[in-house]
Write a protein that holds these residues in place. Sequence first.
Motif, PDB file in Angstrom:
ATOM      1  N   LYS A  70      92.122  39.291  60.039  1.00 38.29           N
ATOM      2  CA  LYS A  70      92.168  40.616  59.419  1.00 38.29           C
ATOM      3  C   LYS A  70      91.207  40.149  57.984  1.00 38.29           C
ATOM      4  CE  LYS A  70      94.251  44.635  57.323  1.00 38.29           C
ATOM      5  NZ  LYS A  70      95.324  45.347  56.912  1.00 38.29           N
ATOM      6  N   ILE A  71      91.737  39.283  57.162  1.00 41.84           N
ATOM      7  CA  ILE A  71      91.342  39.307  55.898  1.00 41.84           C
ATOM      8  C   ILE A  71      90.292  37.857  55.866  1.00 41.84           C
ATOM      9  CG2 ILE A  71      92.079  38.734  53.567  1.00 41.84           C
ATOM     10  CD1 ILE A  71      92.893  41.357  54.588  1.00 41.84           C
ATOM     11  N   ALA A  75      93.820  20.719  46.738  1.00 42.11           N
ATOM     12  CA  ALA A  75      95.157  21.516  46.694  1.00 42.11           C
ATOM     13  C   ALA A  75      94.885  22.157  45.251  1.00 42.11           C
ATOM     14  CB  ALA A  75      96.269  20.687  46.582  1.00 42.11           C
ATOM     15  N   PHE A  76      95.673  23.303  44.905  1.00 41.64           N
ATOM     16  CA  PHE A  76      95.975  23.891  43.829  1.00 41.64           C
ATOM     17  C   PHE A  76      97.120  23.491  43.337  1.00 41.64           C
ATOM     18  CE2 PHE A  76      93.697  28.010  45.730  1.00 41.64           C
ATOM     19  CZ  PHE A  76      92.322  27.322  45.732  1.00 41.64           C
ATOM     20  N   LYS A  81      99.611  25.255  42.042  1.00 38.08           N
ATOM     21  CA  LYS A  81     101.011  26.172  42.418  1.00 38.08           C
ATOM     22  C   LYS A  81     101.364  25.375  43.654  1.00 38.08           C
ATOM     23  CE  LYS A  81      98.303  29.665  45.308  1.00 38.08           C
ATOM     24  NZ  LYS A  81      98.020  30.945  45.417  1.00 38.08           N
ATOM     25  N   THR A 124      91.831  39.771  42.416  1.00 39.05           N
ATOM     26  CA  THR A 124      93.356  39.991  41.970  1.00 39.05           C
ATOM     27  C   THR A 124      94.031  38.506  42.391  1.00 39.05           C
ATOM     28  OG1 THR A 124      93.978  40.903  44.197  1.00 39.05           O
ATOM     29  CG2 THR A 124      93.229  42.068  42.045  1.00 39.05           C
ATOM     30  N   GLY A 125      93.413  37.678  43.109  1.00 37.43           N
ATOM     31  CA  GLY A 125      94.423  36.378  43.509  1.00 37.43           C
ATOM     32  C   GLY A 125      94.460  35.422  42.452  1.00 37.43           C
ATOM     33  N   TYR A 126      95.379  34.459  42.798  1.00 42.78           N
ATOM     34  CA  TYR A 126      95.360  33.211  41.905  1.00 42.78           C
ATOM     35  C   TYR A 126      93.940  32.582  41.150  1.00 42.78           C
ATOM     36  CZ  TYR A 126      97.265  28.222  40.859  1.00 42.78           C
ATOM     37  OH  TYR A 126      97.677  27.229  40.473  1.00 42.78           O
ATOM     38  N   CYS A 162      87.069  35.639  46.895  1.00 46.18           N
ATOM     39  CA  CYS A 162      88.287  34.770  46.842  1.00 46.18           C
ATOM     40  C   CYS A 162      89.520  35.358  47.743  1.00 46.18           C
ATOM     41  CB  CYS A 162      88.640  34.610  45.385  1.00 46.18           C
ATOM     42  SG  CYS A 162      87.448  34.135  44.231  1.00 46.18           S
ATOM     43  N   LEU A 163      88.865  36.009  48.779  1.00 43.95           N
ATOM     44  CA  LEU A 163      90.096  36.489  49.565  1.00 43.95           C
ATOM     45  C   LEU A 163      90.867  35.684  50.540  1.00 43.95           C
ATOM     46  CD1 LEU A 163      87.999  39.509  51.313  1.00 43.95           C
ATOM     47  CD2 LEU A 163      90.076  39.909  49.750  1.00 43.95           C
ATOM     48  N   PRO A 180      87.888  23.797  48.052  1.00 42.78           N
ATOM     49  CA  PRO A 180      88.895  22.941  47.335  1.00 42.78           C
ATOM     50  C   PRO A 180      89.802  22.346  47.968  1.00 42.78           C
ATOM     51  CG  PRO A 180      88.947  25.226  46.842  1.00 42.78           C
ATOM     52  CD  PRO A 180      88.190  25.144  47.937  1.00 42.78           C
TER      53      PRO A 180
HETATM   54  N1  LIG Z   1      96.946  27.002  48.011  1.00 38.46           N
HETATM   55  C1  LIG Z   1      96.214  25.932  47.988  1.00 38.46           C
HETATM   56  O1  LIG Z   1      96.540  24.998  47.692  1.00 38.46           O
HETATM   57  C2  LIG Z   1      94.642  26.088  48.240  1.00 38.46           C
HETATM   58  C3  LIG Z   1      93.752  24.907  48.241  1.00 38.46           C
HETATM   59  C4  LIG Z   1      92.584  24.933  48.729  1.00 38.46           C
HETATM   60  C5  LIG Z   1      92.003  26.332  49.003  1.00 38.46           C
HETATM   61  N2  LIG Z   1      92.703  27.556  49.063  1.00 38.46           N
HETATM   62  C6  LIG Z   1      92.097  28.654  49.469  1.00 38.46           C
HETATM   63  O2  LIG Z   1      91.644  29.230  48.287  1.00 38.46           O
HETATM   64  C7  LIG Z   1      91.413  30.601  48.565  1.00 38.46           C
HETATM   65  C8  LIG Z   1      92.105  31.553  47.659  1.00 38.46           C
HETATM   66  O3  LIG Z   1      93.575  31.221  47.281  1.00 38.46           O
HETATM   67  P1  LIG Z   1      94.595  31.934  46.166  1.00 38.46           P
HETATM   68  O4  LIG Z   1      95.620  31.147  46.232  1.00 38.46           O
HETATM   69  O5  LIG Z   1      93.766  32.326  45.135  1.00 38.46           O
HETATM   70  O6  LIG Z   1      94.860  33.253  47.145  1.00 38.46           O
HETATM   71  P2  LIG Z   1      95.694  34.573  46.562  1.00 38.46           P
HETATM   72  O7  LIG Z   1      96.444  34.367  45.341  1.00 38.46           O
HETATM   73  O8  LIG Z   1      96.863  34.632  47.930  1.00 38.46           O
HETATM   74  O9  LIG Z   1      94.860  35.847  46.702  1.00 38.46           O
HETATM   75  C9  LIG Z   1      94.363  36.304  47.662  1.00 38.46           C
HETATM   76  C10 LIG Z   1      93.420  37.646  47.351  1.00 38.46           C
HETATM   77  O10 LIG Z   1      93.217  38.223  48.571  1.00 38.46           O
HETATM   78  C11 LIG Z   1      93.456  39.655  48.601  1.00 38.46           C
HETATM   79  N3  LIG Z   1      94.074  40.233  49.829  1.00 38.46           N
HETATM   80  C12 LIG Z   1      94.974  39.569  50.718  1.00 38.46           C
HETATM   81  N4  LIG Z   1      95.069  40.425  51.707  1.00 38.46           N
HETATM   82  C13 LIG Z   1      94.611  41.495  51.471  1.00 38.46           C
HETATM   83  C14 LIG Z   1      94.384  42.812  52.157  1.00 38.46           C
HETATM   84  N5  LIG Z   1      95.138  43.085  53.236  1.00 38.46           N
HETATM   85  N6  LIG Z   1      93.632  43.592  51.528  1.00 38.46           N
HETATM   86  C15 LIG Z   1      92.839  43.577  50.529  1.00 38.46           C
HETATM   87  N7  LIG Z   1      93.054  42.561  49.737  1.00 38.46           N
HETATM   88  C16 LIG Z   1      93.899  41.320  50.455  1.00 38.46           C
HETATM   89  C17 LIG Z   1      94.616  39.572  47.699  1.00 38.46           C
HETATM   90  O11 LIG Z   1      94.777  40.906  47.220  1.00 38.46           O
HETATM   91  P3  LIG Z   1      96.143  41.578  46.496  1.00 38.46           P
HETATM   92  O12 LIG Z   1      96.365  41.150  45.093  1.00 38.46           O
HETATM   93  O13 LIG Z   1      95.921  43.096  46.454  1.00 38.46           O
HETATM   94  O14 LIG Z   1      96.970  41.061  47.441  1.00 38.46           O
HETATM   95  C18 LIG Z   1      94.018  38.391  46.332  1.00 38.46           C
HETATM   96  O15 LIG Z   1      93.258  39.158  45.774  1.00 38.46           O
HETATM   97  C19 LIG Z   1      92.096  30.779  49.754  1.00 38.46           C
HETATM   98  O16 LIG Z   1      90.851  31.007  50.812  1.00 38.46           O
HETATM   99  C20 LIG Z   1      92.848  29.533  50.004  1.00 38.46           C
HETATM  100  O17 LIG Z   1      92.907  29.323  51.489  1.00 38.46           O
HETATM  101  C21 LIG Z   1      93.972  27.296  48.764  1.00 38.46           C
END
Ligand SMILES: NC(=O)c1ccc[n+]([C@@H]2O[C@H](COP(=O)([O-])OP(=O)(O)OC[C@H]3O[C@@H](n4cnc5c(N)ncnc54)[C@H](OP(=O)(O)O)[C@@H]3O)[C@@H](O)[C@H]2O)c1
Length: 331
Positions: free
Chosen positions: A98-99, A159-160, A162, A12-14, A85-86, A157
């Motif tokens: 936890k996650i 940066a995204f 967003k 369900t994440g980004y 993708c948690l 990866p």
């Molecule tokens: N932001 C950046 O620029 C960047 C760059 C490189 C790598 N990343 C990495 O890419 C990965 C994905 O990022 P993203 O932005 O797509 O993440 P996100 O949108 O924050 O999505 C997080 C996912 O984890 C689930 N989750 C979180 N807490 C939970 C809980 N307590 N119980 C069940 N599910 C839970 C969420 O479910 P719900 O929808 O139910 O909350 C969602 O499906 C991460 O590992 C991040 O560190 C990010």
Amino acid sequence: MVKKRVFVVGATGYIGKFVVRELVARGYDVVSFARERSGIGKSTTAEELRSQLKGSEVRFGDVSNMESLMKNGIRGEHFAVVVSCLTSRNGGVKDSWKIDYQATRNALDAGKASGATHFVLLSAICVQKPLLEFQRAKLQFEKELKESGLIWSIVRPTAFFKSIAGQVASVKSGKPYVMFGDGRLTACKPISEPDLARYMANCLEEPDMQNKILPIGGPGKAITPLEQGEMLFELLGRPPKFKKMPIQMFDIIIPILSLLAKLFPKLEDKAEFARIGKYYCSESMLVLNPKTGNYDADMTPSYGSDTLRDFYKRVLQEGLAGQELGEHSMF
Ligand SMILES: NC(=O)c1ccc[n+]([C@@H]2O[C@H](COP(=O)([O-])OP(=O)(O)OC[C@H]3O[C@@H](n4cnc5c(N)ncnc54)[C@H](OP(=O)(O)O)[C@@H]3O)[C@@H](O)[C@H]2O)c1
């Protein structure tokens, strides 16, 4: 031909949503495991989610709870691949363990029990220089995944989009672009959600993406905050206007919050968020060259075709829907 069954957590994440859609488009039999209310601020209902993840079977339960994961997610069935993708929605200390560690570990154990032979992990490039708790939690899981006996693909990866879109609305409304130092302290090669989803799906199909750590950025050269600001002003047809902030401000904020957190444990996450803020304002999202100890744009592989310029152009016209940072927006 029987379709390969894939179990996706963090669907369900980004990025997760795009990964599910890409796998469905490629003909995989996808089960998405999610919470009944998901998304930023739990704003997505079960019905909305089913429509967003059309083509995959959505199952509901709690990935933090092994019993729920086995009973409501795996249901005694066979899966060939698990994709995670948690990540913690806020980056706090306890939630990261936890996650980013425990829930992801649960997905590995559940996948193994279901007969899976391959685990694809969405990690982050910044774990190569771990100074933050969420990075330590991710690294602990990466280590256990490599020792699990399964085939593994660890995608790291840069940066995204967003994460570098936060100032589009304020700059459009006439405010200056805010940056630390001279705006050249860091650089990154941002990658779009569809490009990253394609790259992750390739891990299921390309043997040279298996048992590998895969740092990955988007197309084009690395871009600094100064260049990001210049690009925005150019697209708006306005002269650039910058506000420079001293990076040293974190060296005052972090010790104060860290001290307060010792006295009032409830402030633990506030101190961690300040450390996360400093990290992203001072560390590049590029591969660290082990020989020089410096970030190296040439060593950071590129993939895909979506450019930051086209992304900025689109959000200047259409707005930022789908690019919200949620609780991450504080840094
Ligand atoms: N932001 C950046 O620029 C960047 C760059 C490189 C790598 N990343 C990495 O890419 C990965 C994905 O990022 P993203 O932005 O797509 O993440 P996100 O949108 O924050 O999505 C997080 C996912 O984890 C689930 N989750 C979180 N807490 C939970 C809980 N307590 N119980 C069940 N599910 C839970 C969420 O479910 P719900 O929808 O139910 O909350 C969602 O499906 C991460 O590992 C991040 O560190 C990010």
